[in-house]
Design an enzyme around this catalytic site. Structure first.
Site, PDB file in Angstrom:
ATOM      1  N   HIS A  12       0.801  -1.221   0.137  1.00 16.62           N
ATOM      2  CA  HIS A  12      -0.314  -0.081  -0.043  1.00 16.62           C
ATOM      3  C   HIS A  12       1.122   1.478   0.252  1.00 16.62           C
ATOM      4  O   HIS A  12       2.218   1.320   0.492  1.00 16.62           O
ATOM      5  CB  HIS A  12      -0.671  -0.266   1.519  1.00 16.62           C
ATOM      6  CG  HIS A  12      -0.173   0.051   3.026  1.00 16.62           C
ATOM      7  ND1 HIS A  12       0.340   1.250   2.760  1.00 16.62           N
ATOM      8  CD2 HIS A  12       0.159  -0.752   3.570  1.00 16.62           C
ATOM      9  CE1 HIS A  12       0.932   0.821   3.861  1.00 16.62           C
ATOM     10  NE2 HIS A  12       0.819  -0.165   4.245  1.00 16.62           N
ATOM     11  N   GLU A  86      -1.796  -7.002   7.788  1.00 17.18           N
ATOM     12  CA  GLU A  86      -0.708  -6.521   8.152  1.00 17.18           C
ATOM     13  C   GLU A  86      -0.673  -7.384   9.931  1.00 17.18           C
ATOM     14  O   GLU A  86      -2.720  -7.563  10.036  1.00 17.18           O
ATOM     15  CB  GLU A  86      -0.206  -4.762   8.649  1.00 17.18           C
ATOM     16  CG  GLU A  86       0.884  -5.105   9.168  1.00 17.18           C
ATOM     17  CD  GLU A  86       2.213  -6.001   8.456  1.00 17.18           C
ATOM     18  OE1 GLU A  86       2.194  -6.869   8.687  1.00 17.18           O
ATOM     19  OE2 GLU A  86       2.608  -4.964   7.772  1.00 17.18           O
TER      20      GLU A  86
END
Length: 238
Positions: A12, A86
């Site tokens: 990202h 994550e």
């Protein structure tokens, strides 16, 4: 061997938390202006890739990055999944990386984190590979007796295109996943490729052949970016 799948794994774009060394883990933080620009540059770099599938972490910093990339690929549906999140950093989440101290008891174990990412790969990417390998096997064999235009027409019918897959996730997950795929010998690493830091909006490419063997073509490539690149990732435990 024939490449049947090409996987483009994008971290990202930048967030304010990235910029200020804040541990995010699974906090749902947005891209900042730099992160949006980075995603746009990644989109430009991937504009000509004929994606057939797209997956992203459901956290907004990854989702928005994926959506910006897919703006150039109308018709490609984005599938969101918690499996690409994550690592959950427990009580460290929201803290400055310089003040994190001892690992909290509610930190997601590395074993679980590894298993989560590998399970997603096996249930998603490997299945794409298996389907394309079956399509390749079903193609008619070359007819040596055919010549000229007839041969060209048959060649066009036999033309095979691998599936191109977009995956947008997070630095810790991408690094952990690649390290474990390499360690398990499912993915080979050429001498010129090094697994190191995974930068915001970087692009990692893996090619997989019909037997399921992968090659790491590039890792965390940033040649498409013209913005400042953060060297550190607060979400990676030393």
């Amino acid at each position: 061997m024939t490449v049947v799948a090409r996987v483009y794994i994008v971290r990202h774009g930048e967030t304010d938390e990235n910029r200020h060394g804040i541990i995010q883990g699974q906090l749902d933080t947005p891209l900042n202006a730099t992160g949006v620009h980075q995603a746009e540059l990644a989109a430009d770099a991937l504009a000509d890739v004929p994606f057939g599938a797209a997956y992203s972490s459901d956290l907004q910093r990854a989702r928005k990055t994926a959506e910006i990339i897919l703006d150039k690929h109308p018709g490609v549906q984005l599938e969101l999944t918690e499996a690409l999140r994550e690592r959950h950093m427990g009580d460290w989440q929201g803290a400055n990386v310089l003040k994190r101290g001892q690992p909290p008891t509610n930190l997601e174990s590395i074993i679980h984190f590894m298993a989560r990412s590998l399970k997603w790969w096996n249930e998603t990417i490997v299945r794409h590979v298996q389907r394309k390998a079956a399509q390749l096997k079903a193609l008619p064999q070359t007819n040596e007796a055919s010549t000229g235009m007839e041969e060209m027409e048959e060649g066009a019918e036999r033309r095979f295109e691998p599936v191109h897959i977009l995956v947008v996730s997070h630095g810790g997950l991408i690094g952990t996943l690649m390290t474990n795929l390499v360690g398990s010998r499912k993915v080979e690493v050429p001498e010129e490729v090094t697994i190191g830091r995974c930068f915001n909006a970087s692009i990692t490419v893996v090619e997989i052949d019909e037997d399921g063997q992968g090659v790491l073509v590039s890792y965390a490539d940033t040649t498409h970016l013209n913005a400042d690149i953060l060297e550190e990732n607060a979400d990676v435990q030393p």
